[in-house]
Design a protein around this motif. Sequence first.
Motif, mmCIF file in Angstrom:
data_model
loop_
_atom_site.group_PDB
_atom_site.id
_atom_site.type_symbol
_atom_site.label_atom_id
_atom_site.label_comp_id
_atom_site.label_asym_id
_atom_site.label_seq_id
_atom_site.Cartn_x
_atom_site.Cartn_y
_atom_site.Cartn_z
ATOM 1 N N GLY A 294 -2.468 -2.130 -0.445
ATOM 2 C CA GLY A 294 -1.861 -2.397 -1.748
ATOM 3 C C GLY A 294 -2.888 -2.867 -2.764
ATOM 4 N N ILE A 295 -2.409 -3.446 -3.845
ATOM 5 C CA ILE A 295 -3.251 -3.969 -4.922
ATOM 6 C C ILE A 295 -3.026 -5.474 -5.009
ATOM 7 C CG2 ILE A 295 -3.726 -3.933 -7.397
ATOM 8 C CD1 ILE A 295 -2.795 -1.075 -7.470
ATOM 9 N N SER A 296 -4.132 -6.209 -4.997
ATOM 10 C CA SER A 296 -4.049 -7.666 -5.076
ATOM 11 C C SER A 296 -4.023 -8.069 -6.552
ATOM 12 C CB SER A 296 -5.235 -8.305 -4.363
ATOM 13 O OG SER A 296 -5.189 -9.707 -4.489
ATOM 14 N N SER A 468 8.838 -4.753 18.222
ATOM 15 C CA SER A 468 9.107 -5.627 17.071
ATOM 16 C C SER A 468 8.285 -5.145 15.879
ATOM 17 C CB SER A 468 8.772 -7.086 17.399
ATOM 18 O OG SER A 468 7.394 -7.233 17.648
ATOM 19 N N LEU A 469 8.870 -5.252 14.695
ATOM 20 C CA LEU A 469 8.225 -4.844 13.446
ATOM 21 C C LEU A 469 8.399 -5.970 12.421
ATOM 22 C CD1 LEU A 469 6.822 -2.699 11.684
ATOM 23 C CD2 LEU A 469 9.101 -1.836 11.093
ATOM 24 N N THR A 470 7.270 -6.415 11.843
ATOM 25 C CA THR A 470 7.262 -7.477 10.849
ATOM 26 C C THR A 470 6.631 -6.946 9.566
ATOM 27 O OG1 THR A 470 7.055 -9.147 12.586
ATOM 28 C CG2 THR A 470 6.560 -9.837 10.337
ATOM 29 N N VAL A 471 7.355 -7.045 8.446
ATOM 30 C CA VAL A 471 6.877 -6.560 7.148
ATOM 31 C C VAL A 471 6.785 -7.753 6.193
ATOM 32 C CG1 VAL A 471 7.311 -5.024 5.193
ATOM 33 C CG2 VAL A 471 7.910 -4.300 7.521
ATOM 34 N N THR A 472 5.611 -7.914 5.569
ATOM 35 C CA THR A 472 5.386 -8.983 4.599
ATOM 36 C C THR A 472 4.868 -8.359 3.303
ATOM 37 O OG1 THR A 472 4.830 -10.499 6.399
ATOM 38 C CG2 THR A 472 4.205 -11.165 4.170
ATOM 39 N N ARG A 473 5.466 -8.745 2.140
ATOM 40 C CA ARG A 473 5.061 -8.188 0.849
ATOM 41 C C ARG A 473 4.855 -9.339 -0.146
ATOM 42 N NH1 ARG A 473 8.924 -4.839 0.237
ATOM 43 N NH2 ARG A 473 7.779 -3.054 1.081
ATOM 44 N N THR A 474 3.725 -9.286 -0.893
ATOM 45 C CA THR A 474 3.388 -10.297 -1.884
ATOM 46 C C THR A 474 3.064 -9.588 -3.202
ATOM 47 O OG1 THR A 474 2.485 -11.737 -0.180
ATOM 48 C CG2 THR A 474 1.889 -12.245 -2.454
ATOM 49 N N GLY A 475 3.670 -10.038 -4.281
ATOM 50 C CA GLY A 475 3.399 -9.404 -5.579
ATOM 51 C C GLY A 475 4.047 -10.171 -6.704
ATOM 52 N N PHE A 488 2.326 0.003 -4.280
ATOM 53 C CA PHE A 488 1.012 0.091 -4.938
ATOM 54 C C PHE A 488 0.717 -1.141 -5.779
ATOM 55 C CE2 PHE A 488 2.810 4.347 -4.457
ATOM 56 C CZ PHE A 488 1.832 4.950 -3.676
ATOM 57 N N LEU A 489 1.765 -1.768 -6.327
ATOM 58 C CA LEU A 489 1.561 -2.933 -7.188
ATOM 59 C C LEU A 489 1.896 -4.223 -6.435
ATOM 60 C CD1 LEU A 489 3.053 -1.596 -10.550
ATOM 61 C CD2 LEU A 489 0.678 -1.603 -9.771
ATOM 62 N N GLY A 490 1.592 -4.265 -5.163
ATOM 63 C CA GLY A 490 1.826 -5.457 -4.345
ATOM 64 C C GLY A 490 0.921 -5.446 -3.117
ATOM 65 N N GLU A 491 0.907 -6.542 -2.428
ATOM 66 C CA GLU A 491 0.103 -6.683 -1.203
ATOM 67 C C GLU A 491 1.059 -6.603 -0.018
ATOM 68 O OE1 GLU A 491 -2.942 -9.920 0.874
ATOM 69 O OE2 GLU A 491 -2.319 -10.142 -1.221
ATOM 70 N N ASN A 492 0.892 -5.553 0.839
ATOM 71 C CA ASN A 492 1.818 -5.261 1.927
ATOM 72 C C ASN A 492 1.129 -5.443 3.273
ATOM 73 O OD1 ASN A 492 4.264 -3.867 0.413
ATOM 74 N ND2 ASN A 492 2.370 -3.073 -0.501
#
Length: 534
Positions: A294-296, A468-475, A488-492
């Motif tokens: 992603g994009i920081s 197990s599946l863990t998804v973390t998103r920061t934006g 694209f506009l977040g940190e995944n």
Amino acid sequence: MLALLLTAGCLPAAEPSASQIAKLAREAEKTGLIVRAWELYREAARLDPSNTAYRLHRDLLEKKALLFIQFGVQTEDKTLDELKKEASSEPASPDSPAVEMPALDPFVPALNLLPPPKLQPLEGVHSFDSRGDEKALYAVVAKAFGFKVIFDPAFENKSNLQFNVDDVGLRDALEALTAATNTFLFPVTTDTIFVARDDQAKRTQFEPEVALTVQLPDAVDPKDVAEATTAVKGLLQSQRIMQDDIARTVVIRDRVSRAYIARALFESLLLPKPQVSLGFKFLELDESTNYHYGISLPTSYPVVNFGHLNHFQSLLGIPTGFTDFLAFGGGATLFGVGIANTNLFAISSKSWTRTRYEGTVIAGNGQPATLHVGDKYPIAQALSSGYSQGGGVQVVPQTTQEDLGISIKATPHIFSSGDVVLDLEISYRTLGTLVLNTVPEINIREYKGSVHLTEGESAVIAGMDAESLTVTRTGILGLADIPWVNQFLGENTRDREVSRTMIVLKPVVTRAPAYETVAPPIASGGENGERVLL
């Protein structure tokens, strides 16, 4: 002096002691004179009633001696006085004391008893084609094999019977004759047999009794012996079976036909149980995949006042990590908004872990075998708190040890064909991510079922997988919630973990079940047992 000599000459001979009479009785017993031995032991026991050996021999010989007297097999020509006079010539030995000390083995005197007589007929095979009454047919067979026959005084002789067999030995001839006449027989001496009607009353009255022992192997469980004793008692309806756990012996006292059947049943029931060797292989494959892309973008923008006269102090107030500022205003109202750099990134990592365990356990037929591969982890069951001497709070947990890893419980059922059926209970326990009041959760995967395997086959148990599946998103708030744009506009960050477990079991029969050559069928003869008791 002459008067004294005459008086001494008129004195009766000294009475023999009990030990002298018992010595003569033992000699008579060894030579097969059962009636004489019984009478002498009876007299020795009368003279010395405190001697247990005399009473034991007297009681053991009584039934047989009375039978010999009743049917004229043996008679005693000498009177008791003559026998006592003969015993008085034996060397005297000290009599037993009035009060005997108990011997280490109270049954030692019985070891000198003679075994039951064994008929010694003529060898060879004969053919018979005769008609007549029952006694006549027995006389024909007895003459051919060279022995004598005595009958029950109450024997009712049936007439006009046909007996026709060809080329038979002694036992086959007697088996056929007893079946045709519904009689049973047993030897009373080495050349004489006794014949009576084969019914329950005559069996109880005349059939000899024996005491047989069954030695128990050290590996036999006392519980199995008790179950075998109960089974034999119920089958033969006999209560005269004693189990000695200390000496590891079972004593059977019963009629000959029943005692030998009981001993054969015990030996068959107490045969070593079937056994199987279970080989286990555990294959565990853990796979972990991590994607970071992603994009920081900055989520905070500091505002700095540059409108001070002391520019050095303004520089000290700039937040760390910001070198570029967007300025607006002027003079004392000059402000700057920090602008951070934006990074575009895509990182991928993947790891594999392969674990293999092997083991072998031995299990008996129908007996569960357990195997655990893993660790023990303390799990708090209760938490209690109290104040220590220092004033702090002391927490005292009550814990139990939880088995983590793989636990297998297998119960085999072995067949004579070599096939094995396994009842399986398999569990896989791991620590979970959730922790409640310092107590972690336990993840459990279980399998229960049965498999049927032939000799040389293996069972493969799969399907105990976990993923197990863990998804973390920061934006930036708002942008991070727009579908597709947030990629694209977040940190995944995406973490995927897969655990695959496969278990392979291969049973090998190390001890087969009892079959006919190991535990042969027991021939019991007629309804009341074997008829020919030779």
